[in-house]
Design a protein around this motif. Structure first.
Motif, short mmCIF file in Angstrom:
data_model
loop_
_atom_site.label_atom_id
_atom_site.label_comp_id
_atom_site.label_asym_id
_atom_site.label_seq_id
_atom_site.Cartn_x
_atom_site.Cartn_y
_atom_site.Cartn_z
N UNK A 108 0.59 1.41 -9.46
CA UNK A 108 0.11 0.22 -10.18
C UNK A 108 0.51 -1.03 -9.42
N UNK A 109 0.21 -2.19 -10.01
CA UNK A 109 0.31 -3.43 -9.25
C UNK A 109 1.57 -4.24 -9.43
N UNK A 110 2.54 -3.74 -10.14
CA UNK A 110 3.75 -4.54 -10.35
C UNK A 110 4.54 -4.69 -9.05
N UNK A 111 5.27 -5.83 -8.99
CA UNK A 111 5.93 -6.21 -7.75
C UNK A 111 6.91 -5.18 -7.21
N UNK A 112 7.54 -4.43 -8.10
CA UNK A 112 8.52 -3.44 -7.64
C UNK A 112 7.86 -2.13 -7.18
N UNK A 113 6.53 -2.18 -6.98
CA UNK A 113 5.79 -1.00 -6.49
C UNK A 113 4.86 -1.38 -5.34
N UNK A 114 4.36 -2.61 -5.40
CA UNK A 114 3.29 -3.03 -4.48
C UNK A 114 3.84 -3.90 -3.34
N UNK B 161 -0.87 -5.81 -14.80
CA UNK B 161 -0.94 -6.98 -13.90
C UNK B 161 -0.78 -6.56 -12.44
N UNK B 162 -1.50 -7.26 -11.56
CA UNK B 162 -1.31 -7.07 -10.12
C UNK B 162 -0.52 -8.25 -9.60
N UNK B 163 0.72 -8.01 -9.19
CA UNK B 163 1.60 -9.07 -8.69
C UNK B 163 1.31 -9.32 -7.21
N UNK B 164 0.29 -10.13 -6.96
CA UNK B 164 -0.07 -10.44 -5.58
C UNK B 164 -0.83 -11.76 -5.59
N UNK B 165 -0.76 -12.53 -4.49
CA UNK B 165 -1.43 -13.83 -4.48
C UNK B 165 -2.94 -13.69 -4.63
N UNK B 166 -3.52 -14.51 -5.50
CA UNK B 166 -4.97 -14.49 -5.69
C UNK B 166 -5.47 -13.31 -6.49
N UNK B 167 -4.58 -12.65 -7.23
CA UNK B 167 -4.98 -11.46 -7.98
C UNK B 167 -5.28 -11.76 -9.44
#
Ligand code: NI
Ligand code: MN
Length: 230
Positions: free
Chosen positions: A52-58, A117-123
């Motif tokens: 998934x898109x969380x910061x502690x994975x992506x 949620x996807x924790x990435x810029x512009x997501x």
């Protein structure tokens, strides 16, 4: 025979017998317990899988993909983001319940109850359904549960899993008792706990998981940097 190496939180590296290098959920930069940094992978990586898109994975995904042009395997929304915003085109979109045969083996995305949620810029325009990953490498069936609550859907995995990698850290995911109940439903040969001890908030004693699992499966506790031969 493949080798599964733990790098902290939910990050695992799998090297297959033929040398294919697979990375799941790279959270290395900013991870206080990671044993390696992203440079461990930037010389060569074949596949990068995300639950998934969380910061502690992506976290290190984009730097590693840019350096290696590895194939990204993830849900449709994350793959869309990768192509449209990050400009990474070598990617394979999938979704929950679907399986696909890759050169290294089969991947199926499973149900995970968690945030999208996807924790990435512009997501901001992208959200996704978190997944677990069931993958078969060199004849071993590995289930990476991702971040998830305990769900009865895990009963569907009974008889399908040799090695289960499950979160036990509580607060954001299953705690050790619920994770042990998950293992009771899945009945894998080996159970490996993850997603604990990275920060104080998820600092639980894995002995609680070991006690809960009992005789259902062999529990293997991997410290960051330790590996399991599959
Ligand atoms: Ni998460
Ligand atoms: Mn997480």
């Amino acid at each position: 025979m493949a080798r599964l190496t733990f790098h902290g939180q939910s990050c695992y590296e799998i090297e297959t017998a033929d040398g294919t290098r697979i990375l799941i959920d790279p959270f290395l930069t900013g991870n206080p317990v990671a044993d390696v940094g992203p440079e461990h992978f930037t010389d060569r990586l074949d596949y990068l899988l995300l639950t998934h898109g969380h910061g502690d994975h992506i976290a290190d995904t984009w730097d590693i993909l840019e350096a290696t042009n590895a194939m990204l395997i993830a849900t449709y929304e994350i793959v869309s983001y990768a192509g449209e915003v990050q400009g990474h085109q070598n990617a394979h979109p999938m979704h929950i319940g679907g399986a696909h045969e890759f050169p290294f083996g089969r991947v199926k995305l499973t149900v995970a109850i968690h945030g999208g949620k996807i924790d990435a810029p512009g997501a901001e325009a992208y959200t996704t359904t978190p997944a677990g990953i069931l993958l078969t490498v060199d004849g071993t069936r590995v289930y990476h549960a991702g971040d998830t609550a305990l769900t009865r859907d895990m009963e569907l995995l009974n008889g399908e899993v040799d090695v289960a990698l499950v979160p036990i850290g509580d607060n954001f995911t299953m705690g050790p008792e619920d994770a042990a109940r998950a293992i009771g439903m899945i009945e894998p040969r080996i159970a490996v706990p993850n997603h604990y001890g990275t920060w104080e908030l998820i600092d639980v004693d894995p002995a609680r998981f070991v006690d809960g699992v009992g005789d259902v499966a062999e529990v293997v506790i991997l410290a960051p940097g330790e590996a399991l031969e599959l």
